[in-house]
Design a protein around this motif. Structure first.
Motif, PDB file in Angstrom:
ATOM      1  N   MET A 106       0.703  -1.310  -0.005  1.00 25.41           N
ATOM      2  CA  MET A 106      -0.031   0.001  -0.233  1.00 25.41           C
ATOM      3  C   MET A 106       1.141   1.227  -0.172  1.00 25.41           C
ATOM      4  SD  MET A 106      -2.812   1.135   2.725  1.00 25.41           S
ATOM      5  CE  MET A 106      -1.861   1.889   3.882  1.00 25.41           C
ATOM      6  N   PRO A 107       0.699   2.121  -0.756  1.00 20.00           N
ATOM      7  CA  PRO A 107       1.585   3.378  -1.196  1.00 20.00           C
ATOM      8  C   PRO A 107       1.438   4.255   0.141  1.00 20.00           C
ATOM      9  CG  PRO A 107       0.488   2.863  -3.380  1.00 20.00           C
ATOM     10  CD  PRO A 107      -0.030   1.970  -2.122  1.00 20.00           C
ATOM     11  N   ASN A 108       2.662   4.841   0.564  1.00 23.53           N
ATOM     12  CA  ASN A 108       2.552   5.595   1.965  1.00 23.53           C
ATOM     13  C   ASN A 108       2.511   7.158   1.124  1.00 23.53           C
ATOM     14  OD1 ASN A 108       2.486   3.763   3.716  1.00 23.53           O
ATOM     15  ND2 ASN A 108       4.686   3.413   3.739  1.00 23.53           N
ATOM     16  N   GLY A 109       2.713   7.337  -0.187  1.00 27.23           N
ATOM     17  CA  GLY A 109       2.870   8.972  -0.651  1.00 27.23           C
ATOM     18  C   GLY A 109       4.248   9.367  -0.547  1.00 27.23           C
ATOM     19  N   ASP A 110       5.231   8.691   0.008  1.00 25.93           N
ATOM     20  CA  ASP A 110       6.566   9.143  -0.035  1.00 25.93           C
ATOM     21  C   ASP A 110       7.649   8.162  -0.829  1.00 25.93           C
ATOM     22  OD1 ASP A 110       6.550   7.205   1.820  1.00 25.93           O
ATOM     23  OD2 ASP A 110       7.413   8.002   3.595  1.00 25.93           O
ATOM     24  N   GLY A 111       6.732   7.511  -1.546  1.00 22.21           N
ATOM     25  CA  GLY A 111       7.443   6.427  -2.294  1.00 22.21           C
ATOM     26  C   GLY A 111       7.747   5.065  -1.526  1.00 22.21           C
ATOM     27  N   THR A 112       7.424   5.086  -0.367  1.00 20.62           N
ATOM     28  CA  THR A 112       7.528   3.705   0.379  1.00 20.62           C
ATOM     29  C   THR A 112       6.001   3.005   0.242  1.00 20.62           C
ATOM     30  OG1 THR A 112       7.118   4.765   2.275  1.00 20.62           O
ATOM     31  CG2 THR A 112       9.541   4.558   1.840  1.00 20.62           C
ATOM     32  N   PHE A 113       6.386   1.776   0.570  1.00 18.51           N
ATOM     33  CA  PHE A 113       4.943   0.925   0.914  1.00 18.51           C
ATOM     34  C   PHE A 113       4.926   0.376   2.271  1.00 18.51           C
ATOM     35  CE2 PHE A 113       6.263   0.699  -3.474  1.00 18.51           C
ATOM     36  CZ  PHE A 113       5.135   0.894  -4.286  1.00 18.51           C
ATOM     37  N   SER A 114       3.638   0.194   2.618  1.00 16.97           N
ATOM     38  CA  SER A 114       3.328  -0.611   4.093  1.00 16.97           C
ATOM     39  C   SER A 114       2.415  -1.819   3.469  1.00 16.97           C
ATOM     40  CB  SER A 114       2.341   0.433   4.831  1.00 16.97           C
ATOM     41  OG  SER A 114       3.142   1.559   5.481  1.00 16.97           O
ATOM     42  N   GLN A 115       2.511  -2.930   4.174  1.00 20.86           N
ATOM     43  CA  GLN A 115       1.779  -3.857   4.247  1.00 20.86           C
ATOM     44  C   GLN A 115       0.009  -3.669   4.624  1.00 20.86           C
ATOM     45  OE1 GLN A 115       0.966  -8.292   5.947  1.00 20.86           O
ATOM     46  NE2 GLN A 115       3.037  -7.672   6.035  1.00 20.86           N
ATOM     47  N   LEU A 116      -0.411  -3.916   3.454  1.00 21.18           N
ATOM     48  CA  LEU A 116      -2.079  -3.980   3.752  1.00 21.18           C
ATOM     49  C   LEU A 116      -2.456  -5.416   3.524  1.00 21.18           C
ATOM     50  CD1 LEU A 116      -4.872  -2.843   4.179  1.00 21.18           C
ATOM     51  CD2 LEU A 116      -5.101  -2.426   1.530  1.00 21.18           C
ATOM     52  N   ALA A 117      -2.909  -5.956   4.737  1.00 21.07           N
ATOM     53  CA  ALA A 117      -3.362  -7.499   4.655  1.00 21.07           C
ATOM     54  C   ALA A 117      -4.657  -7.882   5.220  1.00 21.07           C
ATOM     55  CB  ALA A 117      -2.174  -8.224   5.664  1.00 21.07           C
ATOM     56  N   VAL A 118      -5.408  -8.944   4.337  1.00 16.17           N
ATOM     57  CA  VAL A 118      -6.634  -9.396   5.133  1.00 16.17           C
ATOM     58  C   VAL A 118      -6.178 -11.134   5.729  1.00 16.17           C
ATOM     59  CG1 VAL A 118      -8.644 -10.311   4.202  1.00 16.17           C
ATOM     60  CG2 VAL A 118      -7.816  -8.136   3.531  1.00 16.17           C
ATOM     61  N   THR A 119      -6.159 -11.093   6.831  1.00 12.73           N
ATOM     62  CA  THR A 119      -5.849 -12.285   7.366  1.00 12.73           C
ATOM     63  C   THR A 119      -6.775 -12.932   8.077  1.00 12.73           C
ATOM     64  OG1 THR A 119      -3.757 -11.300   7.961  1.00 12.73           O
ATOM     65  CG2 THR A 119      -4.286 -13.436   9.007  1.00 12.73           C
ATOM     66  N   ARG A 120      -7.207 -14.282   8.028  1.00 14.15           N
ATOM     67  CA  ARG A 120      -8.179 -15.112   8.638  1.00 14.15           C
ATOM     68  C   ARG A 120      -7.630 -16.243   9.447  1.00 14.15           C
ATOM     69  NH1 ARG A 120      -8.716 -16.487   3.120  1.00 14.15           N
ATOM     70  NH2 ARG A 120     -10.593 -15.286   2.941  1.00 14.15           N
ATOM     71  N   ASP A 121      -8.209 -16.458  10.598  1.00 12.60           N
ATOM     72  CA  ASP A 121      -8.016 -17.619  11.597  1.00 12.60           C
ATOM     73  C   ASP A 121      -8.427 -18.823  10.820  1.00 12.60           C
ATOM     74  OD1 ASP A 121      -7.395 -19.194  13.635  1.00 12.60           O
ATOM     75  OD2 ASP A 121      -8.533 -18.342  15.029  1.00 12.60           O
ATOM     76  N   ILE A 122      -7.341 -19.579  10.599  1.00 16.08           N
ATOM     77  CA  ILE A 122      -7.664 -21.090  10.069  1.00 16.08           C
ATOM     78  C   ILE A 122      -7.295 -22.302  11.036  1.00 16.08           C
ATOM     79  CG2 ILE A 122      -7.816 -20.469   7.459  1.00 16.08           C
ATOM     80  CD1 ILE A 122      -4.877 -21.626   7.579  1.00 16.08           C
ATOM     81  N   THR A 123      -7.229 -21.640  12.279  1.00  9.99           N
ATOM     82  CA  THR A 123      -6.941 -22.752  13.230  1.00  9.99           C
ATOM     83  C   THR A 123      -7.672 -24.182  13.235  1.00  9.99           C
ATOM     84  OG1 THR A 123      -6.172 -21.129  14.648  1.00  9.99           O
ATOM     85  CG2 THR A 123      -6.131 -23.067  15.817  1.00  9.99           C
ATOM     86  N   ALA A 124      -9.159 -23.746  13.347  1.00 12.67           N
ATOM     87  CA  ALA A 124      -9.909 -24.987  13.264  1.00 12.67           C
ATOM     88  C   ALA A 124      -9.730 -25.943  12.049  1.00 12.67           C
ATOM     89  CB  ALA A 124     -11.297 -24.704  13.458  1.00 12.67           C
ATOM     90  N   ARG A 125      -9.675 -25.227  10.933  1.00 12.16           N
ATOM     91  CA  ARG A 125      -9.252 -25.884   9.638  1.00 12.16           C
ATOM     92  C   ARG A 125      -7.950 -26.875   9.808  1.00 12.16           C
ATOM     93  NH1 ARG A 125      -8.106 -22.703   4.198  1.00 12.16           N
ATOM     94  NH2 ARG A 125      -6.089 -23.307   4.797  1.00 12.16           N
TER      95      ARG A 125
END
Length: 571
Positions: A106-125
């Motif tokens: 995910m662009p930060n506007g200063d030329g760097t990137f951050s991590q944008l993540a969608v994470t799910r709990d799959i412990t049961a699976r």
């Protein structure tokens, strides 16, 4: 103004969607600082509010064994890659979860990137997958062990399969062992423990079971599960802790393997190199495979016992065979003696019979004119009986010489045989006031002496077993029949005597069998047995039918002509 209002509305809607999403949505700065996390994510890391974790380094909640890989993946995302990966987190309260994440830069506007993540709990699976995998390993190991047993593999190989199955289904932190209890129930014997040190296995082999003999010896003694979390300070291991600790063993859990009668046969144990108790899934695996081991051990012991019994039986058969051979030799010697005796006795009996005939003849010649008709009749009967006795003695003499291997067949008129027997039994017939009715009887081929003895025994038997209430009546008849395509006669002798239970119809032909009291009816129990032998010698059959109190019928089927060449058994 309208544009700003619209932007504000859309932002509010986006925030509402993000907060309502059941997956964790987060933004992580390049240095690992958590910049944002929605409510679902806060629940997963066990944070009550965003301020607790936002601004903190997310690396700290990544499980240590996954942390290095997570940072490497994070850096790649911050360099512009989109990635998917799995990892474990440890929440603020210590709960461990297995996560699956999809991360994009995910662009930060200063030329760097951050991590944008969608994470799910799959412990049961993940747990379900691991459970299915464990169950598959267990079932395959169990199936293979039973196949080994069916194909007769050594029991050590079968037990090793079960032990390795337990180890394979675990996370690799345990070592399994099966110790057998000896048949006397006193000592532990090595069964299977491929992962334990050989020196340790050798040291515990043959140890006596008891109330404080480590985990296995105690489980075998009590028949109960034994859990020792710390071998170093547990009293059950007081005499054996130095042995265990010297091989790096720190904890041991053991359960008895029981027979179908719930008797301890062996023990199934788990050893650990750290102080701990067994995981539930490991307990489940051992308890299941312990039942399989019990079936296998019991089966192998039954096979061993059966083999030992067969060996004993074979030994007894050999001994019995030797005894029978000795008895047969003695019987042969006895038979030879009896044959010699029969020959001598028959020979010696000839002389007194000869004298009876001579003096009876003289008596008739010299004083016959002085006797009345009754006296003359008596002399005739004495002479006739002496003649038959002489003939029978001659037959016995010939029979002893022939040894029963062959018989002299001749044409025999059964009407004459019955008439001779009537004369022989005349006194008994008169005493009993019996009536003997004989219809026309056939001429058959056979040994005259034996056929005479056959019908004599049957008629004498009918006269013997009479009732006092009814006049004895004996009927003799014959009808032609075919048996095995051979011409035969069915000869029957029927009486109205005491009869017998039909269930005894075969037993009465056994040697020395008596159905009635010896005090009331004399005899040896040999008469009907001899009849059966004579009939069989003449290739015939004999049967009896009766009912208590209603007389009896003996049916004989005898061939008209004897086979030309046969090997016969002695009578």
């Amino acid at each position: 103004m309208e544009v700003q209002h619209l932007l504000g509305t859309n932002e509010a809607r986006l925030k509402a969607v993000i907060e309502a999403t059941p997956e964790c949505i987060k933004i992580v700065a390049p240095d690992g600082t958590l910049q944002f996390m929605n409510k679902a994510g806060l629940c997963m890391v066990e944070a009550t509010e965003a301020q607790t974790v936002e601004g903190c380094c997310v690396f700290d909640i990544i499980a240590p064994e996954y942390r290095e890989n997570w940072i490497e993946k994070h850096n790649r995302v911050c360099n512009g890659e989109s990635l998917n990966w799995e990892f474990d987190i440890i929440g603020l309260n210590g709960t461990r979860r297995h996560m699956e994440t999809h991360a994009v830069p995910m662009p930060n506007g200063d030329g760097t990137f951050s991590q944008l993540a969608v994470t799910r709990d799959i412990t049961a699976r993940k747990q379900s997958e691991q459970t299915l995998k464990r169950h598959d390993i267990i079932l395959r190991g169990q199936k293979y062990a039973l196949e080994q047993a069916v194909h007769g593999k050594p029991i050590k190989e079968v037990l090793e399969t079960l032990v390795k199955t337990v180890e394979d289904q675990s996370d690799g932190s345990l070592m399994a062992s099966i110790l057998l209890i000896d048949p006397e129930g006193r000592r532990m014997l090595h069964g299977a423990s491929p992962s334990l040190p050989a020196a340790y296995n050798e040291a515990v082999n043959g140890v006596e079971i008891g109330p404080a003999v480590g985990s296995c010896g105690t489980a075998a003694f009590t028949g109960e599960e034994i859990t020792v979390q710390n071998i170093a300070n547990d009293p059950l291991w007081a005499d054996y802790k130095e042995l265990a600790l010297s091989h790096g063993l720190r904890a041991c859990w053991s359960i008895p393997i029981l027979s179908s009668q719930q008797r301890p046969l062996a023990t199934f144990a788990l050893y650990y190199t750290t102080e701990q108790t067994p995981a539930p899934e490991d307990r489940e695996a051992v308890e299941l495979l312990a039942r399989t081991a019990g079936i296998v051990i019991e089966w192998y012991r039954e096979i061993a016992e059966r083999k030992a019994l067969m060996a004993q039986l074979e030994t007894r058969v050999r001994e019995r065979t030797n005894e029978l051979n000795n008895v047969n030799a003695a019987l042969q010697s006895s038979n030879d003696t009896l044959k010699q005796f029969a020959h001598v006795a028959s020979h010696d009996l000839k002389e007194p019979v000869r004298k009876i005939k001579i003096f009876t003849s003289r008596l008739q010649d010299e004083t016959g004119h002085l006797l009345n008709e009754g006296g003359k009749t008596y002399l005739d009967k004495i002479q006739s009986s002496a003649e038959r006795m002489s003939t029978m003695i001659e037959g016995v003499l010939n029979y002893s010489v022939q040894n029963g291997a062959r018989q002299i067949n001749e044409q025999i008129d059964l009407n004459l045989i019955i008439e001779e027997i009537r004369n022989d039994l005349e006194v008994l017939i008169q005493q009993k006031h019996a009536v003997v009715n004989a219809g026309p009887l056939p001429v058959i081929e056979g040994d005259r002496i034996l056929i005479h003895q056959l019908f004599y025994n049957l008629l004498n038997n009918s006269l013997k077993f009479t009732t006092e209430e009814e006049q004895p009546v004996i009927s003799i008849g014959a009808t032609p029949v075919l048996q095995h395509q051979e011409a035969c006669y069915n000869i029957f002798i029927t009486d109205n005597g005491i009869g017998f239970d039909q269930q005894q119809s075969e037993k009465i032909f056994d040697t020395f069998t008596r159905l009635n009291s010896k005090d009331k009816y004399d005899g040896t129990g040999l008469g009907l047995a001899l009849c059966k032998k004579i009939v069989q010698r003449h290739h015939g059959t004999i049967m009896a039918s009766s009912e208590n109190g209603k007389g009896a019928t003996f049916s004989l089927i005898l061939p008209v002509v004897q086979p030309a060449s046969t090997e016969l058994q002695p009578v």
